[in-house]
Design a protein around this motif. Structure first.
Motif: not given
Length: 588
Positions: A360-361, A123
Motif C-alpha cells: 500500500p502507498d 504500519r
C-alpha cells in the motif's frame, strides 16, 4: 471462569461506544441489576438522614411524644446496619462484571492482533498496540467502576431526596428540579471539547509508549555509539507533548468543575434563603424542621449533581479509550480464513503463476510477473540486492501477503482458497534474528507442542548442535534464556531456533538470512545443523553468504521484483551475469 464471547464478534463499525459497552456487559445484566438494587438499599441512610433530622427537630420543638424520637432513630439505625451486607453484595456483583468486561476486552484484542495481517503490524507501532491492550482497557475499567460507585451514589441521593421533598414539601420541588437542566446545559456545552482533548491526550500517550519501546530496543546501539543524550532528547520531546496535552485536559476539567460548583451552590443559597423566609413568615405550613431538611437536601442534591458532572471527564476519557480499542477490533486489514479449505497434508510443491504484489502507498510493485515452480524437497535460494523482492517472496510463500495479481498453487491448489492457519502448521521459519521469549530452553524449543517429550527435545537439540552448550548451562533445559534470548550468544540462539524447527518436522522450511550475523565458528555449526534440517524438505533460502546458497538445487536472482536469472551455483557463475557480479559472490 469461562469468558463471555469476545467483542470482535460484534459489528463495531461506526457504532457509539456506549452501545459497544452495553454489548460487552450483556452477559452480566442480571448481576448488575442486583448490584444496583443492593446499592440503593445500602445507600438509603444518606437521603433518609435529612428527613429523620427534620422529624427530630419538629418533635423537640413541638414537644411531640418521645416514642416518635426513638422510632425515627431506630429506623435510621436499622438501615445503617444493612449497609455492610448491601455493600458486599454490590461489590461482588458490579466488580465481577467490570473485571470480566476488561478481561474479555483484552482477550479479544489479543485474538484480533493475532488475526490482523503482517502489513497491519508493520504500519502500527507495537508500543501503541501495547498501550491499547494495557492502558486503554484499564481506563475503560476505571471509568466504568467510578461511574458505578460515584454515579449510583449521586443518583440514589438525588432520586431519594426528590421523592421525600415531593411528599414532605412539594412547594419546593420545582426549585430542586431546576438544578438538573442547569447541570445538563453545562455538560452539553463542554462535551465536544472534552472528547477532542481526551483524544489528543490519548494519541500523545500512545506515541510516548512507542518511543519507550523503541528506546529500550535500541539501548545496546545507543550505548555503543555514545548516543544516550540523543535518545533522551527524543523521549523528552514526546514527554513535553504529553505534558502539554495533559495540562490542556486538566485545565478544561478544572474550568468545568469550578463552573458547576459555583452554579449549583448559588442555587442552594437561594433555596435556603427562600425556605427560611417562608418559615419565618409562617406561610404554607413550613416548619423549622422543613428548613433544615431542605437545606440538607439541597446540599445533598448539589453534591450529587457535582459528582455526576465530575464524571463527565471520566466518562469522556473512558469512551475515548473504548474508541481506541475499537480501532483494533474493527480494523479491516485481517487475514480471512473463514470457510476456506483446511490443509491436512503438505507435499511441498509450489507454483508461482505470473504473481505480482504491491505494498500500500508504494510507488511501484515489490514483485511482478513471477513465474516459477518448486518441486517437493527442492531447495531454492533467492538472491539479489536490497529491495529486489526476496522478503516479499518469502512472505507470499508463508501467506503473510496475498498476490495482487496472479496466483500461487500449493500442491496444485490455489492458496487463496486455503485456510492458511492450518497450512502454517507444516512450516518452520529460521529468521536472521531468532525470536526467543523469556522462558526456559525447554519451553522455547517445544513452544506450542504440548506433546513433545524430553527425548524429542534432546534429539532436536542434538541435531542442531545445541546440546553441547546447553549441558554447560547452570540448569540445563530449565535455564531461563532471558527476554529475546538475551543470556545467549547469537550462534546459540540460532541453534535453538533450528532445534525448534526440527522438533516440528516441517514440510516447508524458510531460512531468512539465518547465518548472516554469526562468526565463522558459529556459522559452521549452524550451517551443519541447517543442512540436517533441510533434508527432504522444500526449502526457501534468502542469504548473502555463498556458503549458505551454493548447495541449493536452484538459485533465483531477483532484480526490481523480477527473476532475471535462474540455475545452479556453477551454471550461474559460468554465465557471468548478475549472479556472478553480486558483491557477496565476488568476495568469496
Amino acid at each position: 471462569m469461562a469468558l463471555p464471547s469476545s467483542p470482535d464478534d460484534h459489528h463495531y463499525h461506526g457504532e457509539h461506544p456506549l452501545r459497544t459497552l452495553a454489548y460487552l456487559l450483556r452477559g452480566d445484566r442480571a448481576r448488575l441489576a442486583l448490584g444496583t438494587v443492593a446499592f440503593f438499599v445500602k445507600h438509603s441512610p444518606t437521603w433518609l438522614l435529612p428527613l429523620v433530622t427534620a422529624n427530630v427537630i419538629d418533635i423537640v420543638v413541638t414537644h411531640q411524644p418521645i416514642v416518635r424520637l426513638w422510632l425515627n432513630c431506630g429506623l435510621l439505625l436499622g438501615l445503617l446496619l444493612l449497609n455492610f451486607p448491601g455493600h458486599l453484595l454490590y461489590v461482588r456483583c458490579v466488580s465481577r462484571a467490570v473485571r470480566r468486561m476488561s478481561t474479555t476486552m483484552r482477550s479479544a484484542l489479543c485474538r484480533r492482533l493475532q488475526e490482523l495481517s503482517i502489513g497491519y503490524h508493520a504500519r502500527v507501532s507495537s508500543g501503541a498496540l501495547q498501550a491499547k491492550v494495557i492502558r486503554d482497557v484499564e481506563t475503560v475499567e476505571q471509568a466504568l467502576q467510578q461511574s458505578a460507585d460515584n454515579g449510583l451514589a449521586a443518583l440514589a441521593s438525588l432520586s431519594g431526596g426528590l421523592v421525600v421533598i415531593a411528599v414532605r414539601a412539594p412547594l419546593f420541588l420545582p426549585a430542586f428540579l431546576i438544578v438538573v437542566p442547569a447541570a445538563a446545559v453545562l455538560v452539553m456545552r463542554l462535551r465536544g471539547r472534552l472528547r477532542s482533548n481526551n483524544e489528543s491526550f490519548r494519541r500523545e500517550v500512545e506515541q510516548l509508549s512507542s518511543r519507550v519501546v523503541e528506546m529500550t530496543a535500541l539501548i545496546p546501539i545507543t550505548r555503543a555509539h555514545g548516543l544516550e543524550q540523543d535518545a533522551i532528547r527524543r523521549v523528552d520531546t514526546t514527554l513535553r507533548r504529553v505534558l502539554h496535552a495533559g495540562l490542556r485536559l486538566d485545565l478544561l476539567n478544572g474550568r468545568f468543575g469550578a463552573l458547576s460548583w459555583i452554579t449549583l451552590n448559588t442555587l442552594g443559597v437561594g433555596c435556603l434563603a427562600t425556605a427560611a423566609w417562608i418559615a419565618y413568615t409562617g406561610a404554607f405550613g413550613v416548619t423549622a424542621g422543613d428548613v433544615v431538611m431542605l437545606s440538607a437536601f439541597f446540599a445533598t442534591l448539589t453534591g450529587s449533581m457535582t459528582a455526576l458532572m465530575s464524571l463527565a471527564p471520566v466518562i469522556s476519557k473512558g469512551l475515548e479509550s473504548l474508541r481506541s480499542v475499537g480501532e483494533v477490533l474493527r480494523a479491516p486489514d485481517i487475514e480471512d480464513n473463514a470457510g476456506k479449505a483446511e490443509v491436512t497434508r503438505v507435499r511441498g510443491c509450489f507454483e508461482f503463476q505470473a504473481v505480482a504484489y504491491g505494498y500500500p502507498d508504494a510507488a511501484q510493485t515489490a514483485v511482478e510477473e513471477l513465474t516459477f515452480a518448486v518441486a517437493p524437497g527442492e531447495t531454492v535460494a533467492l538472491v539479489g540486492s536490497s529491495g529486489a523482492g526476496k522478503s516479499t517472496v518469502l512472505n507470499l510463500v508463508v501467506g503473510f501477503l496475498r498476490p495482487s495479481a496472479g496466483r500461487i498453487l500449493l500442491d496444485g491448489v490455489d492458496m487463496q482458497t486455503l485456510d492458511l492457519r492450518s497450512y502454517r502448521r507444516f512450516i518452520s521459519i529460521v529468521p536472521q534474528e531468532s525470536i526467543l521469549f523469556d522462558g526456559t530452553v525447554r519451553e522455547n524449543v517445544a513452544y506450542g507442542l504440548d506433546t513433545a517429550s524430553e527425548r524429542d527435545i534432546l534429539d532436536a537439540l542434538r541435531q542442531a548442535h545445541a546440546l553441547e552448550f546447553i549441558e554447560r548451562l547452570p540448569h540445563g533445559l530449565d535455564t531461563v534464556v532471558g527476554e529475546r534470548g538475551a543470556r545467549l550468544s547469537g550462534g546459540q540462539k540460532q541453534r535453538l531456533a533450528i532445534a525448534r524447527a526440527l522438533i516440528r518436522d516441517p514440510r516447508v522450511l524458510i531460512l531468512d538470512e539465518a547465518t548472516s550475523a554469526l562468526d565463522t565458528r558459529s556459522e559452521t555449526l549452524v550451517q551443519d545443523a541447517l543442512s540436517r534440517l533441510m533434508r527432504g524438505r522444500t526449502t526457501f533460502v534468502v542469504a548473502h553468504r555463498l556458503s549458505t546458497i551454493r548447495g541449493a538445487d536452484r538459485i533465483l536472482v531477483l532484480d526490481n521484483g523480477r527473476v532475471v536469472e535462474a540455475g545452479t551455483h556453477e551454471e550461474l557463475l559460468r554465465a557471468g551475469g548478475a549472479y556472478a557480479g553480486l558483491q557477496g559472490v565476488r568476495a568469496s
